[in-house]
Design a protein around this motif. Sequence first.
Motif, PDB file in Angstrom:
ATOM      1  N   GLU A 101       0.809  -1.216   0.000  1.00 27.69           N
ATOM      2  CA  GLU A 101       0.000   0.000   0.000  1.00 27.69           C
ATOM      3  C   GLU A 101       0.849   1.275   0.000  1.00 27.69           C
ATOM      4  OE1 GLU A 101      -3.373   0.374  -0.065  1.00 27.69           O
ATOM      5  OE2 GLU A 101      -3.561  -1.788  -0.370  1.00 27.69           O
ATOM      6  N   TYR A 102       2.052   1.177   0.526  1.00 29.43           N
ATOM      7  CA  TYR A 102       2.854   2.369   0.811  1.00 29.43           C
ATOM      8  C   TYR A 102       3.052   3.269  -0.403  1.00 29.43           C
ATOM      9  CZ  TYR A 102       7.205   4.987   1.556  1.00 29.43           C
ATOM     10  OH  TYR A 102       8.164   5.963   1.609  1.00 29.43           O
ATOM     11  N   ARG A 103       3.405   2.684  -1.531  1.00 31.80           N
ATOM     12  CA  ARG A 103       3.743   3.545  -2.676  1.00 31.80           C
ATOM     13  C   ARG A 103       2.530   4.054  -3.438  1.00 31.80           C
ATOM     14  NH1 ARG A 103       5.132   0.439  -7.764  1.00 31.80           N
ATOM     15  NH2 ARG A 103       4.359  -1.672  -7.468  1.00 31.80           N
ATOM     16  N   TYR A 104       1.340   3.674  -3.001  1.00 25.89           N
ATOM     17  CA  TYR A 104       0.139   4.133  -3.692  1.00 25.89           C
ATOM     18  C   TYR A 104      -0.583   5.249  -2.930  1.00 25.89           C
ATOM     19  CZ  TYR A 104       0.960   0.071  -6.584  1.00 25.89           C
ATOM     20  OH  TYR A 104       1.536  -0.845  -7.431  1.00 25.89           O
ATOM     21  N   ARG A 105       0.084   5.801  -1.941  1.00 22.33           N
ATOM     22  CA  ARG A 105      -0.465   6.977  -1.270  1.00 22.33           C
ATOM     23  C   ARG A 105       0.597   8.061  -1.218  1.00 22.33           C
ATOM     24  NH1 ARG A 105       1.040   8.125   3.812  1.00 22.33           N
ATOM     25  NH2 ARG A 105       2.179   6.570   5.047  1.00 22.33           N
ATOM     26  N   GLU A 106       0.177   9.285  -1.024  1.00 22.00           N
ATOM     27  CA  GLU A 106       1.115  10.390  -0.946  1.00 22.00           C
ATOM     28  C   GLU A 106       1.631  10.500   0.486  1.00 22.00           C
ATOM     29  OE1 GLU A 106      -0.363  14.011  -2.566  1.00 22.00           O
ATOM     30  OE2 GLU A 106      -1.100  13.073  -4.396  1.00 22.00           O
ATOM     31  N   SER A 107       2.865  10.085   0.703  1.00 19.57           N
ATOM     32  CA  SER A 107       3.468  10.133   2.029  1.00 19.57           C
ATOM     33  C   SER A 107       4.419  11.325   2.105  1.00 19.57           C
ATOM     34  CB  SER A 107       4.207   8.835   2.330  1.00 19.57           C
ATOM     35  OG  SER A 107       5.174   8.576   1.337  1.00 19.57           O
ATOM     36  N   VAL A 108       4.775  11.673   3.331  1.00 16.70           N
ATOM     37  CA  VAL A 108       5.677  12.802   3.551  1.00 16.70           C
ATOM     38  C   VAL A 108       7.052  12.263   3.914  1.00 16.70           C
ATOM     39  CG1 VAL A 108       6.100  14.890   4.905  1.00 16.70           C
ATOM     40  CG2 VAL A 108       3.739  14.203   4.367  1.00 16.70           C
ATOM     41  N   PRO A 109       8.012  12.345   3.013  1.00 17.39           N
ATOM     42  CA  PRO A 109       9.348  11.801   3.303  1.00 17.39           C
ATOM     43  C   PRO A 109      10.063  12.606   4.374  1.00 17.39           C
ATOM     44  CG  PRO A 109       9.361  12.985   1.221  1.00 17.39           C
ATOM     45  CD  PRO A 109       7.937  12.945   1.671  1.00 17.39           C
ATOM     46  N   GLN A 110      10.858  11.917   5.179  1.00 19.21           N
ATOM     47  CA  GLN A 110      11.677  12.560   6.203  1.00 19.21           C
ATOM     48  C   GLN A 110      13.134  12.246   5.898  1.00 19.21           C
ATOM     49  OE1 GLN A 110      10.189  11.806  10.257  1.00 19.21           O
ATOM     50  NE2 GLN A 110       8.318  11.005   9.319  1.00 19.21           N
ATOM     51  N   ALA A 111      13.902  13.280   5.714  1.00 25.79           N
ATOM     52  CA  ALA A 111      15.270  13.110   5.200  1.00 25.79           C
ATOM     53  C   ALA A 111      16.116  12.193   6.062  1.00 25.79           C
ATOM     54  CB  ALA A 111      15.933  14.477   5.079  1.00 25.79           C
ATOM     55  N   ASP A 112      15.928  12.229   7.378  1.00 29.05           N
ATOM     56  CA  ASP A 112      16.785  11.445   8.266  1.00 29.05           C
ATOM     57  C   ASP A 112      16.088  10.204   8.802  1.00 29.05           C
ATOM     58  OD1 ASP A 112      19.012  13.129   8.052  1.00 29.05           O
ATOM     59  OD2 ASP A 112      18.158  14.530   9.503  1.00 29.05           O
ATOM     60  N   GLN A 113      15.084   9.735   8.104  1.00 30.48           N
ATOM     61  CA  GLN A 113      14.369   8.531   8.531  1.00 30.48           C
ATOM     62  C   GLN A 113      15.109   7.278   8.065  1.00 30.48           C
ATOM     63  OE1 GLN A 113      10.289   7.864   6.894  1.00 30.48           O
ATOM     64  NE2 GLN A 113       9.711   7.805   9.066  1.00 30.48           N
ATOM     65  N   LEU A 114      15.200   6.292   8.950  1.00 31.00           N
ATOM     66  CA  LEU A 114      15.766   4.998   8.591  1.00 31.00           C
ATOM     67  C   LEU A 114      14.660   4.133   8.004  1.00 31.00           C
ATOM     68  CD1 LEU A 114      17.989   2.773   8.692  1.00 31.00           C
ATOM     69  CD2 LEU A 114      17.155   2.232  11.007  1.00 31.00           C
ATOM     70  N   VAL A 115      14.848   3.656   6.797  1.00 30.45           N
ATOM     71  CA  VAL A 115      13.868   2.800   6.126  1.00 30.45           C
ATOM     72  C   VAL A 115      14.357   1.359   6.209  1.00 30.45           C
ATOM     73  CG1 VAL A 115      12.684   2.257   3.966  1.00 30.45           C
ATOM     74  CG2 VAL A 115      13.142   4.649   4.577  1.00 30.45           C
TER      75      VAL A 115
END
Length: 608
Positions: free
Chosen positions: A328-342
């Motif tokens: 589901e993640y890539r099919y919604r508009e999320s707000v990226p956080q530059a220093d987030q660990l994925v």
Amino acid sequence: MCGIVAAAARNNIVPVLLEGLRKLEYRGYDSAGLAILNGGLQRLRSVGRVAELAAQADSIGATSETGIAHTRWATHGVPSERNAHPHISEGLAVVHNGIIENYESLRAELSALGYSFSSETDTETIAHLIHHTLKSEPDLFRAVCRTVQRLQGAYAIAVVKEDEPGRVIVAREGSPLLLGVGEQGNYAASDASALLQVTRRIVYLENGDVAELRPESWRVARADGTPVERPVALSSLSADAVELGRFRHYMQKEIFEQPDALANTLEMVGGAKSLQAGLFGAEAETLLGGATSVLILACGTSSHAGMAARYWLEAVAGIPCTVETASEYRYRESVPQADQLVIAISQSGETADTLAALRHAKALGHHRTLALCNVPESAIVRECALRFITRAGPEIGVASTKAFTTQLAALFLLTLVLAKLKGRLSDTEEAIQLQALRHLPAAIGRALELEPQIKAWAERFAMKQHALFLGRGIHYPIALEGALKLKEISYIHAEAYPAGELKHGPLALVDKDMPVIAVAPNDVLLEKLKSNLQEVKARGGELYVFADADSEIAESEGVHILRLPEHYGRLSPILHVIPLQLLSYHAALVKGTDVDKPRNLAKSVTVE
């Protein structure tokens, strides 16, 4: 999903193809087929198990030194012989994993050129397109290179041509495919387990690679024809690792392998006095130390591991955590956080939805990426800056068990490392938690000793049509995992809820025919959970409670208690999932379902 085996050798490869398909059965499939060159092109296909295909091959005495084979999990077109692979276009045969997204436009183009289609599949389009390309480019290798440049989507393919014995062409984009370099010939397969019978020397193809196999040689090029070098690696798998041994099913074997799997996963901290960020890669101290939050991307069982880890990460490391369903993640508009660990979690490292979600996160600017995976050479591992390999060993059963517990152990290690980097882990607490991790394999071993009691529960459980699982706090994801295991392999409808949500709707389902399974560790939420259990009992529900040895929950009419040997603090979720796995396994045995290959499911989900 699906499986490919191909060979160009100096001896009869039909047994190799069939044994390879058997090793790939765990991936999930509904039909099987092979194409061999023996004075012409010979194709065999069957709906059902590989054993049926093998019987066909035996009945005609099939032999060949060149061939391709396939197990299909239906995407385009129903499971049937006409939709089974290989697909043929005038003496050329193709097998294919993945999905060709532009097949409809290609099919229309080829139909206009006079090609007729006998199946509903996207794969037949590839066969006809290669055949058409051969009219202007007669060399099969170059024709395949030109063809794959027109394909959109994910694929792994293998191709043979009746007038070119001793030659197989393969290509990959998105779907896993590797080469095997053997003494009697050269091979290709979807994973190494299919080739251990002939070689442990493996070549991992990259996306966009096209390779040619001959009995005495192999070569790799990019789709534009540019030659590339790919190293030969020695697979760490052994043939014994994918054999059943004394066990009845792979799932049973893998449940009981968990003490060893955890010991292997935690080996690097076995004698350590302190934790080092380098466990997660050379750049870990910088990338982890600068992370201000965590985003976990995963599907199915792996997402339950991520949900449990969220509790650890926020409570121990003090770092905000979000868990996203990868599909589901890539099919919604999320707000990226530059220093987030994925963090991308996947047993196989080839899960299509998780891989696509990871790529989407990277496209948004996330550069702190960590793969948590069981397969070192997988796509997700290669695409992340950091990695942790769980070392669970091959997991063949579709219902994940040891992959889940080793993921949890790895995520707890990560939590401790992050807490240390954030200055939230004292030396004393670090020593306590390291000792708890070292003792974990022994604790799991004691939990497995509960199997006889769980068998008795399963006898009663298997007669039910529905089940409700309850947990609180960090044990809610464990309840979710228990419900998933039960429905995966026994086909009993099961749902899981946070126990506090009972009176917000699910309590309406409770009656004498709805067994309620509760995960009840002796933690700060136990008293709250007891109240929830009373709500079930008051409405005539039958309770099955997995409690700790010191949990003060009394057995009574309609309340069945199974006590784990010890309370295990923050690592309690890893222990409490063990009896849930065993309950699902034995309920499935009573019902007589196909434990390792449940209907409609695949082990490695390599398509969306």
